[in-house]
Motif scaffolding. Structure first.
Motif, short mmCIF file in Angstrom:
data_model
loop_
_atom_site.label_atom_id
_atom_site.label_comp_id
_atom_site.label_asym_id
_atom_site.label_seq_id
_atom_site.Cartn_x
_atom_site.Cartn_y
_atom_site.Cartn_z
N LYS A 1 30.90 79.74 42.96
CA LYS A 1 32.29 79.27 42.87
C LYS A 1 32.38 77.75 42.95
N LYS A 2 31.55 77.16 43.81
CA LYS A 2 31.55 75.71 44.00
C LYS A 2 31.11 75.01 42.70
N LYS B 1 29.69 81.89 47.06
CA LYS B 1 30.30 80.57 47.37
C LYS B 1 29.64 79.47 46.55
N ASP C 1 27.07 83.92 50.45
CA ASP C 1 26.65 82.53 50.28
C ASP C 1 26.40 82.24 48.80
#
Length: 163
Positions: free
Chosen positions: A160-161, A157, A154
């Motif tokens: 990366k977002k 992610k 998580d």
């Protein structure tokens, strides 16, 4: 199971581990698992002095697997490793690995996969991480003992977002 906590942090035992993590966990001893540290007499000596008041053992990966298989750990233990690849070897060698606390893996020339400034992997470490997660190992990212744990994938992610 006497292993209370497994942490991956490429610094192994450092100030934050010695000053807050050990109190947070309440472990009686520390086991460092690192081929590089175990083969370096100076680093081995420094690690054994890094957490005053605690018993510190240092093993290479294969030696720890052999010791673990023959001698059950009886004391509450904090295990610290420097790599997910080493953790995967422990799990494949029969060490009970269910939950892992992930500290940091800083940039180095061989860590070509970079998720964040303190979350860098060699291709082998990245593959080992994915394998461990596929095998159901719960891996949380948590730099300091007072931080809230976040499932590592998580966190990746989120990073990366934000790119």
């Amino acid at each position: 199971m006497a292993i209370q906590w497994i942490r991956i942090d490429d610094r192994l035992i450092h100030g934050q581990v010695a000053s807050s993590w050990l109190r947070h966990i309440g472990a009686e001893q520390i086991i460092c698992v690192s081929d590089a540290a175990a083969s370096n007499p100076v680093q081995a000596q420094v690690l054994k002095m890094a957490a005053p008041g605690y018993i510190v053992h240092l093993f290479g990966v294969d030696k720890f697997i052999r010791v673990y298989q023959k001698n059950p750990i009886k004391k509450s233990t904090f295990v610290i490793l420097g790599s997910t690849a080493d953790l995967l070897k422990l799990k494949e060698g029969g060490v009970d690995v269910q939950n892992v606390n992930y500290g940091g893996m800083r940039e180095r020339s061989d860590r070509t996969i970079r998720y964040d400034h303190d979350l860098c992997f060699t291709p082998e470490e990245d593959e080992a991480l994915k394998t461990l997660i596929e095998q159901g190992v719960k891996i949380d990212y948590q730099m300091a003992a007072y931080d809230a744990p976040t499932p590592l994938m998580d966190y990746i992610k989120q990073v990366k977002k934000g790119e």
